[in-house]
Design a protein around this motif. Sequence first.
Motif, PDB file in Angstrom:
ATOM      1  N   GLN A  66       0.827  -1.209   0.000  1.00  0.00           N
ATOM      2  CA  GLN A  66       0.000   0.000   0.000  1.00  0.00           C
ATOM      3  C   GLN A  66       0.860   1.257   0.000  1.00  0.00           C
ATOM      4  O   GLN A  66       0.572   2.208  -0.719  1.00  0.00           O
ATOM      5  CB  GLN A  66      -0.949   0.001   1.207  1.00  0.00           C
ATOM      6  N   LEU A  91      -7.612   5.582  -4.002  1.00  0.00           N
ATOM      7  CA  LEU A  91      -7.812   4.796  -2.792  1.00  0.00           C
ATOM      8  C   LEU A  91      -9.298   4.586  -2.509  1.00  0.00           C
ATOM      9  O   LEU A  91      -9.707   3.520  -2.051  1.00  0.00           O
ATOM     10  CB  LEU A  91      -7.102   5.454  -1.610  1.00  0.00           C
ATOM     11  N   VAL A  92     -10.122   5.593  -2.792  1.00  0.00           N
ATOM     12  CA  VAL A  92     -11.569   5.441  -2.651  1.00  0.00           C
ATOM     13  C   VAL A  92     -12.072   4.357  -3.604  1.00  0.00           C
ATOM     14  O   VAL A  92     -12.808   3.456  -3.221  1.00  0.00           O
ATOM     15  CB  VAL A  92     -12.306   6.779  -2.915  1.00  0.00           C
ATOM     16  N   ASN A  95     -11.120   0.897  -2.465  1.00  0.00           N
ATOM     17  CA  ASN A  95     -11.882   0.460  -1.299  1.00  0.00           C
ATOM     18  C   ASN A  95     -13.346   0.201  -1.621  1.00  0.00           C
ATOM     19  O   ASN A  95     -13.963  -0.656  -1.002  1.00  0.00           O
ATOM     20  CB  ASN A  95     -11.741   1.470  -0.159  1.00  0.00           C
ATOM     21  N   GLY A 101     -12.297  -3.904   2.146  1.00  0.00           N
ATOM     22  CA  GLY A 101     -11.810  -2.659   2.719  1.00  0.00           C
ATOM     23  C   GLY A 101     -10.304  -2.634   2.795  1.00  0.00           C
ATOM     24  O   GLY A 101      -9.610  -3.276   2.018  1.00  0.00           O
ATOM     25  N   CYS A 102      -9.791  -1.907   3.744  1.00  0.00           N
ATOM     26  CA  CYS A 102      -8.350  -1.762   3.960  1.00  0.00           C
ATOM     27  C   CYS A 102      -7.949  -2.661   5.128  1.00  0.00           C
ATOM     28  O   CYS A 102      -8.510  -2.548   6.221  1.00  0.00           O
ATOM     29  CB  CYS A 102      -8.030  -0.300   4.282  1.00  0.00           C
ATOM     30  N   VAL A 105      -6.912  -0.645   8.295  1.00  0.00           N
ATOM     31  CA  VAL A 105      -8.055  -0.051   8.994  1.00  0.00           C
ATOM     32  C   VAL A 105      -8.884  -1.149   9.658  1.00  0.00           C
ATOM     33  O   VAL A 105      -9.301  -1.009  10.813  1.00  0.00           O
ATOM     34  CB  VAL A 105      -8.919   0.799   8.031  1.00  0.00           C
ATOM     35  N   LEU A 163      -8.861  10.241   4.820  1.00  0.00           N
ATOM     36  CA  LEU A 163      -8.687   8.966   4.126  1.00  0.00           C
ATOM     37  C   LEU A 163      -9.202   7.808   4.975  1.00  0.00           C
ATOM     38  O   LEU A 163      -9.930   6.942   4.472  1.00  0.00           O
ATOM     39  CB  LEU A 163      -7.216   8.736   3.776  1.00  0.00           C
ATOM     40  N   LEU A 164      -8.858   7.791   6.248  1.00  0.00           N
ATOM     41  CA  LEU A 164      -9.319   6.705   7.126  1.00  0.00           C
ATOM     42  C   LEU A 164     -10.843   6.704   7.221  1.00  0.00           C
ATOM     43  O   LEU A 164     -11.469   5.642   7.183  1.00  0.00           O
ATOM     44  CB  LEU A 164      -8.676   6.833   8.506  1.00  0.00           C
ATOM     45  N   GLN A 167     -12.254   5.235   4.106  1.00  0.00           N
ATOM     46  CA  GLN A 167     -12.122   3.782   4.068  1.00  0.00           C
ATOM     47  C   GLN A 167     -13.200   3.108   4.913  1.00  0.00           C
ATOM     48  O   GLN A 167     -13.732   2.072   4.534  1.00  0.00           O
ATOM     49  CB  GLN A 167     -10.714   3.374   4.498  1.00  0.00           C
ATOM     50  N   ALA A 170     -16.419   3.394   2.918  1.00  0.00           N
ATOM     51  CA  ALA A 170     -16.439   2.403   1.837  1.00  0.00           C
ATOM     52  C   ALA A 170     -16.833   1.040   2.389  1.00  0.00           C
ATOM     53  O   ALA A 170     -17.638   0.325   1.790  1.00  0.00           O
ATOM     54  CB  ALA A 170     -15.069   2.322   1.156  1.00  0.00           C
ATOM     55  N   ARG A 171     -16.296   0.690   3.523  1.00  0.00           N
ATOM     56  CA  ARG A 171     -16.611  -0.598   4.157  1.00  0.00           C
ATOM     57  C   ARG A 171     -18.090  -0.662   4.547  1.00  0.00           C
ATOM     58  O   ARG A 171     -18.691  -1.725   4.535  1.00  0.00           O
ATOM     59  CB  ARG A 171     -15.708  -0.764   5.375  1.00  0.00           C
TER      60      ARG A 171
END
Length: 190
Positions: A66, A91-92, A95, A101-102, A105, A163-164, A167, A170-171
């Motif tokens: 990553q 990154l979006v 995810n 997901g990441c 995270v 960003l976090l 993520q 997105a999850r």
Amino acid sequence: MGRPKQFDPDVAVGQAMDVFWSKGYGATTPNDLVVALGIGKGSLYHAFGSKHALFEKALERYRDDQAAGLIELLDRPGPVKERLRTALEFLVEVNVADPRGCLVVNTATELGGGEPGVAEQVRSQFERTRSAFRAAVEEGRRSGEIAADRDPEALSSMILSTLLGLQVLARAGKGPERMNQVVEGLIDSL
């Protein structure tokens, strides 16, 4: 003379990474790993010591992959804000496309600070990512794209936190349109 290894440990770490990423650390059983890696339990423990040790290796692999991808996006030529936008949108997209997901995270939310070695890896990845954003912010300040009076530490922390959050969204199943609006708002605020 010992028997030669019947598997490539490097490949096995990548396969284990996929299992942990899909199931999470707690839900992954040693049997899941044995099946995915195609090896016996004895070989698993002989090569890696424990499920936890293998997880740490898998998390380290993910972190390195990553970080390399993010740095590559941020090191391209062109305006800093555009590179930041491109990196965040990428990154979006990743995810949103991958329901797992990441892994970093996911690990932070699953294990928190309860596993000292893992917690340090998570903190290290967050710091590595923040440092990459800070370098971009500092370049933007030098080029005049970002006002010289803006604090690079605060801005890089804000970008990382955004960003976090993206993520996690997105999850949770948020679509890319909403998340890209957040990216645009963040870039505009720089």
